[in-house]
Write a protein that holds these residues in place. Structure first.
Motif, PDB file in Angstrom:
ATOM      1  N   TYR A 360      59.419 -42.317  73.741  1.00 39.53           N
ATOM      2  CA  TYR A 360      59.229 -43.357  74.766  1.00 39.53           C
ATOM      3  C   TYR A 360      58.019 -44.201  74.388  1.00 39.53           C
ATOM      4  CZ  TYR A 360      62.339 -40.295  77.393  1.00 39.53           C
ATOM      5  OH  TYR A 360      63.403 -39.522  77.789  1.00 39.53           O
ATOM      6  N   GLU A 369      64.513 -49.885  82.288  1.00 38.80           N
ATOM      7  CA  GLU A 369      65.497 -50.263  81.253  1.00 38.80           C
ATOM      8  C   GLU A 369      65.629 -49.200  80.157  1.00 38.80           C
ATOM      9  OE1 GLU A 369      67.138 -53.269  81.529  1.00 38.80           O
ATOM     10  OE2 GLU A 369      65.947 -53.839  83.293  1.00 38.80           O
ATOM     11  N   ARG A 370      64.653 -48.317  80.074  1.00 38.08           N
ATOM     12  CA  ARG A 370      64.768 -47.231  79.080  1.00 38.08           C
ATOM     13  C   ARG A 370      66.039 -46.425  79.305  1.00 38.08           C
ATOM     14  NH1 ARG A 370      59.215 -46.148  77.190  1.00 38.08           N
ATOM     15  NH2 ARG A 370      57.721 -46.617  78.839  1.00 38.08           N
ATOM     16  N   GLU A 374      72.632 -48.346  76.463  1.00 38.40           N
ATOM     17  CA  GLU A 374      72.306 -48.608  75.041  1.00 38.40           C
ATOM     18  C   GLU A 374      71.027 -47.875  74.654  1.00 38.40           C
ATOM     19  OE1 GLU A 374      73.387 -50.805  77.611  1.00 38.40           O
ATOM     20  OE2 GLU A 374      71.963 -52.372  77.000  1.00 38.40           O
ATOM     21  N   ASN A 375      69.992 -47.981  75.518  1.00 41.12           N
ATOM     22  CA  ASN A 375      68.712 -47.364  75.158  1.00 41.12           C
ATOM     23  C   ASN A 375      68.782 -45.844  75.201  1.00 41.12           C
ATOM     24  OD1 ASN A 375      67.509 -49.784  74.668  1.00 41.12           O
ATOM     25  ND2 ASN A 375      66.761 -50.026  76.782  1.00 41.12           N
ATOM     26  N   LYS A 378      69.994 -43.976  72.136  1.00 41.92           N
ATOM     27  CA  LYS A 378      69.120 -43.969  70.948  1.00 41.92           C
ATOM     28  C   LYS A 378      68.220 -42.735  70.916  1.00 41.92           C
ATOM     29  CE  LYS A 378      68.718 -48.999  70.857  1.00 41.92           C
ATOM     30  NZ  LYS A 378      67.886 -49.980  71.546  1.00 41.92           N
TER      31      LYS A 378
END
Ligand code: HEM
Length: 451
Positions: A360, A369-370, A374-375, A378
């Motif tokens: 992080y 938004e983390r 999509e995030n 990851k």
């Protein structure tokens, strides 16, 4: 230690050996893949001296497995859905309370207020009792709930984990005897009343009464469901009145405080990041408009930004900052010669992992938004562990998230919140609290949003 490239490290806690897990693949092995070597939490349990310690969180080995199997269906999504209306009913009182505050312009300590809401919710769902702690802050449930988690309980718990023999030999109960008496009395009365009057309600107490009467609860896919090879051999004996009291007690303790702290930290972030508060309010109002203004489970599920805000709060402030496992069968760490001996305590540092800039970046920044899909993909799945993981992970996760989201929907949807100068800024954590908690609380001012 992790920056030195280590996957684990250890230390002595008095005479006990403790292993700290730093590598996420090793955490996954311990919590899930090789769970059979690490089945127990590190916590004191002695049902003879203290019947309320005989609950799901503290039971060990086969007794835990049998009980987890029995209780899992009570937390399945279908069962939780049926409790949704009780939560919404409790939220009406929250709105009335907030209306009063916004008119009087008094500041509120948010943990006290949301703690009364979560007490009412768990009181209704775990004990089938209307606690009314929003109307009456000195309600019995609130009083005994606070007493059960008082500082001396925390200290006693730490001593009992380190030297359980003192408690066993001297027959010292961990739980305050007045707390035991209160919860035993409430459950006994409720069970007798329901059985005598043939009352059936969609709540945890009903499931517990069914287990007392040897009715196997219907299976449904649930969090932390044991796989067949991990299952106990049989569903086992019925639950005694003392055993069901211990379960209702742990649902109460595990349920009201963790959810109230999450809400408290979430509000702290929302008032210090007003643009995030506004974005969340817009989402809540938009979704509710599509659902004719009705707060339903489907409406809550559609609030994706809210989900990200809650996940990010639990990332920054996991109420349970460390997961514990006792090594119950010696274990060779994969790709190494190191063996973890039986009885070594293993800790997974959730707070540390969730503040690691490798997973992080800028960990102190509150950024929902983390948790966008999509995030999220990851990152390693075990870089977010506020509910633990594997067969021993939190059984109440769905219920906890649901009550947090209902409170956010009714509060942020209808009121604007501002930081009051009584709040310590930046936040300071309370060192005397077992679960993560802000020192001095979080004080807010409230203003009703005009329609
Ligand atoms: C935000 C809310 C909550 C958080 C953050 C939370 C967190 C946790 C964590 C970290 C664990 C240990 C998991 C592990 O060792 O892997 C746990 C276990 C547990 N939680 Fe929760 N919890 C929450 C809400 C609830 C609620 C609402 C209930 C019940 C109504 C509940 C009941 C339990 C129980 C009974 C266990 C023990 C499970 C076992 O040992 O089999 N929790 N929780």
């Amino acid at each position: 230690m992790k920056s030195k490239g280590l996957s684990y490290c250890g230390y002595y806690l008095f005479t006990k050996r403790v292993l700290i897990v730093l590598d996420l693949e090793l955490a996954k092995s311990i919590l899930t893949k090789d769970f059979s070597h690490f089945t127990d939490h590190v916590i004191y349990c002695n049902e003879e001296n203290d019947p309320l310690t005989g609950h799901l969180f503290s039971l060990k080995g086969q007794r835990w497995k049998n009980l987890r199997m029995k209780l899992t269906p009570s937390f399945a999504s279908g069962k939780i859905k049926m409790m949704f209306q009780s939560l919404v009913d409790c939220s009406h009182e929250l709105v009335r309370y907030m209306d009063g505050l916004s008119k009087s312009k008094e500041a509120m300590e948010v943990k006290e207020v949301v703690g009364r809401f979560t007490t009412d919710v768990i009181g209704t769902c775990a004990f089938g009792i209307e606690c009314n702690s929003l109307k009456n802050p000195d309600s019995e449930f609130r009083k005994y709930g606070k007493k059960a988690l008082a500082v001396n309980f925390m200290l006693k718990s730490l001593i009992a984990i380190s030297v359980p023999q003192i408690f066993d030999v001297l027959k010292i109960p961990l739980t305050n005897p007045t707390v035991t008496k209160f919860f035993m009395g409430v459950v006994k009365e409720t069970v007798e009343y329901r059985e005598k009057n043939n009352i059936i309600r969609n709540d945890f107490m009903h499931s517990l009464i069914q287990l007392k009467n040897n009715v196997k609860l219907k299976d449904e896919e649930s969090p932390g469901q044991l796989k067949s090879e991990e299952n106990g051999n049989e569903i086992g004996n019925t639950l005694t009145l003392e055993e069901i009291t211990a379960q209702a007690f742990v649902f109460f303790l595990a349920g009201f405080e963790t959810s109230a702290t999450t809400l408290t930290f979430c509000f702290y972030e929302l008032v210090t990041n007003p643009e995030i508060q506004e974005k969340l309010r817009l989402e809540i109002r938009d979704v509710l408009e599509k659902h004719d203004g009705k707060l339903t489970l489907n409406a809550i599920m559609e609030m994706t930004y809210m989900d990200w805000c809650v996940n990010e709060t639990l990332r920054k402030y996991p109420p349970v900052p460390v997961l514990s496992r006792n090594c119950t069968q010696s274990y060779k760490i994969p790709n190494s010669d190191v063996v973890i001996d039986k009885d070594v305590e293993v800790f997974v540092p959730v707070l540390g992992i969730q503040h690691d800039p490798d997973y992080y970046p800028e960990p102190e920044r509150f950024d929902p938004e983390r948790f966008s899909p999509e995030n999220k993909t990851k990152r390693h799945a075990y870089s977010w562990l506020p509910f633990g993981e594997g067969p021993r992970g939190c059984i109440g996760m769905r219920f906890g998230l649901m009550q947090i989201k209902v409170a956010l929907a009714v509060l942020v949807g209808n009121y604007k919140f501002f930081l009051n100068s009584k709040t310590r800024y930046p936040i300071v954590l309370d060192r005397q609290s077992l679960i993560l908690s802000p020192l001095g609380g979080v004080w807010l001012n409230v203003e009703k949003v005009s329609d």
